[in-house]
Design a protein around this motif. Structure first.
Motif, PDB file in Angstrom:
ATOM      1  N   VAL A  15      -2.454   7.531  22.464  1.00  0.00           N
ATOM      2  CA  VAL A  15      -3.519   6.544  22.384  1.00  0.00           C
ATOM      3  C   VAL A  15      -4.465   6.925  23.501  1.00  0.00           C
ATOM      4  O   VAL A  15      -4.014   7.256  24.589  1.00  0.00           O
ATOM      5  CB  VAL A  15      -2.993   5.105  22.672  1.00  0.00           C
ATOM      6  N   CYS A  55      -1.665  10.775  16.389  1.00  0.00           N
ATOM      7  CA  CYS A  55      -3.026  10.388  16.804  1.00  0.00           C
ATOM      8  C   CYS A  55      -3.588  11.413  17.802  1.00  0.00           C
ATOM      9  O   CYS A  55      -3.762  12.565  17.439  1.00  0.00           O
ATOM     10  CB  CYS A  55      -3.039   8.970  17.353  1.00  0.00           C
ATOM     11  N   PHE A  68      -4.798   3.473  10.975  1.00  0.00           N
ATOM     12  CA  PHE A  68      -5.561   4.437  11.780  1.00  0.00           C
ATOM     13  C   PHE A  68      -6.319   3.754  12.917  1.00  0.00           C
ATOM     14  O   PHE A  68      -6.781   2.623  12.749  1.00  0.00           O
ATOM     15  CB  PHE A  68      -6.636   5.115  10.913  1.00  0.00           C
ATOM     16  N   ASN A 115      -9.126   5.806  15.118  1.00  0.00           N
ATOM     17  CA  ASN A 115      -9.656   7.073  15.642  1.00  0.00           C
ATOM     18  C   ASN A 115     -11.156   7.189  15.472  1.00  0.00           C
ATOM     19  O   ASN A 115     -11.738   6.640  14.530  1.00  0.00           O
ATOM     20  CB  ASN A 115      -8.970   8.274  14.964  1.00  0.00           C
ATOM     21  N   HIS A 148     -11.400  13.628  14.951  1.00  0.00           N
ATOM     22  CA  HIS A 148     -10.450  14.194  14.005  1.00  0.00           C
ATOM     23  C   HIS A 148     -10.279  15.685  14.289  1.00  0.00           C
ATOM     24  O   HIS A 148     -11.149  16.317  14.882  1.00  0.00           O
ATOM     25  CB  HIS A 148     -10.929  13.974  12.565  1.00  0.00           C
ATOM     26  N   SER A 165      -5.750  13.970   7.789  1.00  0.00           N
ATOM     27  CA  SER A 165      -4.862  12.927   8.309  1.00  0.00           C
ATOM     28  C   SER A 165      -3.445  13.434   8.555  1.00  0.00           C
ATOM     29  O   SER A 165      -2.709  12.848   9.338  1.00  0.00           O
ATOM     30  CB  SER A 165      -4.865  11.691   7.415  1.00  0.00           C
ATOM     31  N   GLN A 218      -2.665  11.830  12.034  1.00  0.00           N
ATOM     32  CA  GLN A 218      -3.794  11.177  12.692  1.00  0.00           C
ATOM     33  C   GLN A 218      -3.585   9.659  12.785  1.00  0.00           C
ATOM     34  O   GLN A 218      -4.047   9.002  13.696  1.00  0.00           O
ATOM     35  CB  GLN A 218      -5.096  11.505  11.946  1.00  0.00           C
ATOM     36  N   HIS A 257      -1.030   6.069  12.796  1.00  0.00           N
ATOM     37  CA  HIS A 257       0.128   5.641  13.590  1.00  0.00           C
ATOM     38  C   HIS A 257       1.292   5.266  12.669  1.00  0.00           C
ATOM     39  O   HIS A 257       1.337   4.145  12.178  1.00  0.00           O
ATOM     40  CB  HIS A 257      -0.250   4.447  14.466  1.00  0.00           C
TER      41      HIS A 257
END
Lengths: 206, 273
Positions: free
Chosen positions: A50, A84, A148, A150, A153, A174, A185, A187
């Motif tokens: 994160v 992520c 997601f 984000n 990417h 993803s 990508q 959680h």
């Protein structure tokens, strides 16, 4: 590898506990650690994430014995999952706030999502479009929605590495994978049943 | 495509989950952890957990609930995050960066600010720089006074100088990630959302807006998605009183072609292969 023992890499990332909670809930033996001993002993490695690319890389460099990790993942082919930002750092370079080098395990760069009508960060449940068959998708059936958070990417150089993409005013990756290395990508620890299925599949890859 | 969200709100008052009417009458609904387990099984998209206790006593005075009787709010959240594998937003009594850090460290994904956001908008800025704007939700409580919308602070008890539009713009400029707009007039009534209010907010900001206050039947949710640009609907009472509530609400939306996650009843523990 008979006994599953998962090492969640500890570098001070906020969601370490959530990942640990879900693995415990699924009945696995997991530890949050950054010791060489656990990195060597474990059967699977998970790098949660994160926060921003640069800040995460700095924390990783300061806390995780990188040579040992690289030996386990690249040489010993231990299954590795980045979540992520933990997926984004697998690339060569990131451009969040400042240019910053990544692990370079999966060739590509981390770039900002380009949107005109939608909000950033991309927060919420979005579905994945499977691009390439892989045991990681076993039993997933119609459950394709994941959670997601984000703004960036990971763009990979070789399309072969893309297992799934998602749509947010254009497709972004993803799920990426190269050999024993995976990146999500979204959680999985916050994605209920679908997330737990993928984590389970990851742990059963070997 | 990104989905619209259905978010149960859980109000915790001195160790119990309560129902609220007009921000003033409260009725006990039960144990905080048991309810979360149910909401998890009905595949809620997220949870918002608000501490509205008047003091710091979280004793449920019961030890027969199958869960520890926790003495403080953080321990309750810690227990909750072991049952809810979905995003959790935690609000109530947040005054410092340390308060936020404490909540995130026990398993919260986002925090919800109210009074502090009104008193000192620069705190939003500080918090979003520290934890990312995705982490900072601002709840705005609104009441109609002489036909004008006014923002109220301190649990809906103090009128402020702000209109909801003004405050929304301020919090967005300071780096808020989402706005939870709540109508005090509609709270606990169950006669539908205040669509005019929701539209006012979505028209003036570009961050996601969560609509709250007034849900009494499933069609009230579809009304919000049909007539406003809110990305999510939140509700408390309706989700607590009906068995399989979230599942049924989502089914209603899904069957009517709304952009929500496929409804599901999760049998916890059965998908370990």
């Amino acid at each position: 590898m008979a006994k599953k023992f998962i090492c969640i890499l500890d570098y001070g990332s906020g969601n370490v506990r959530s990942v640990h909670n879900v693995l415990k809930h699924l009945g696995y033996n997991a530890v949050v650690s950054n010791t060489k001993d656990n990195i060597k002993k474990c059967s699977h490695l998970i790098l949660p994430g994160v926060g921003s690319f640069g800040a995460s890389m700095r924390k990783i460099e300061n806390t995780i014995p990188f040579d040992c990790l690289e030996e386990q993942v690249l040489k010993n082919a231990k299954p590795f999952l980045g979540i992520c930002v933990g997926m984004q750092v697998l690339g060569d370079v990131g451009f969040e706030f400042e240019e910053c080098k990544g692990f370079g395990w999966i060739q590509g760069s981390v770039e900002k999502l380009i949107v005109s009508d939608s909000t950033l960060p991309h927060i919420g449940w979005n579905d994945i479009i499977i691009k390439k068959d892989n045991p990681i998708f076993r039993n997933l059936k119609e459950f394709r929605d994941f959670y997601f958070v984000n703004s960036y990417h990971l763009k990979v150089n070789n399309p072969e590495y893309v297992l799934a993409s998602s749509d947010y005013e254009g497709l972004f990756n993803s799920i990426v994978s190269k050999d024993n290395i995976f990146g999500f990508q979204f959680h999985p620890e916050k994605s209920q049943k679908a997330g737990q299925l993928l984590l389970n599949n990851f742990i059963h890859l070997t | 495509m990104k989905k619209n969200r259905l978010i149960p709100v859980i109000l915790l008052k001195n160790g119990w989950i309560v129902q609220s009417k007009n921000f003033s009458q409260y009725q006990n609904l039960g144990n905080p952890v048991t309810i979360v387990k149910r909401l998890s099984q009905w595949a809620s998209d997220e949870l918002i957990y608000l501490d509205i206790s008047d003091d710091d006593n979280y004793d449920t005075r019961r030890d027969d609930q199958g869960y520890a009787n926790r003495g403080d709010f953080l321990s309750v959240i810690e227990d909750v995050s072991k049952e809810a594998f979905m995003p959790i937003t935690v609000g109530g009594k947040i005054r410092t960066i340390k308060d936020i850090e404490n909540r995130l460290s026990v398993g919260a994904d986002k925090v919800c600010l109210n009074t502090m956001a009104i008193q000192d908008p620069s705190f939003i800025n500080e918090a979003s720089r520290e934890f990312g704007s995705q982490c900072i939700v601002i709840s705005i409580d609104v009441k109609l006074t002489s036909k004008k919308y006014n923002v109220f602070a301190t649990g809906g008890s103090k009128k402020t100088k702000f209109s909801p539009k003004e405050l929304s713009k301020i919090v967005e400029d300071n780096g808020a990630g989402e706005i939870l707009i709540n109508s005090i007039d509609k709270d606990g009534k169950g006669d539908g959302f205040d669509l005019t209010l929701i539209n006012q907010i979505t028209d003036c900001v570009s961050i996601p807006v969560i609509a709250c206050g007034g849900a009494g039947e499933w069609s009230h949710f579809s009304e919000v998605f049909e007539k406003t640009d809110a990305e999510a609907v939140a509700a408390a009472n309706i989700f607590h009183y009906v068995d399989q509530s979230v599942f049924l609400a989502k089914k209603h939306l899904y069957d009517n072609g709304f952009n929500v996650r496929k409804p599901d009843l999760i049998k916890i523990d059965n998908y370990r292969i």
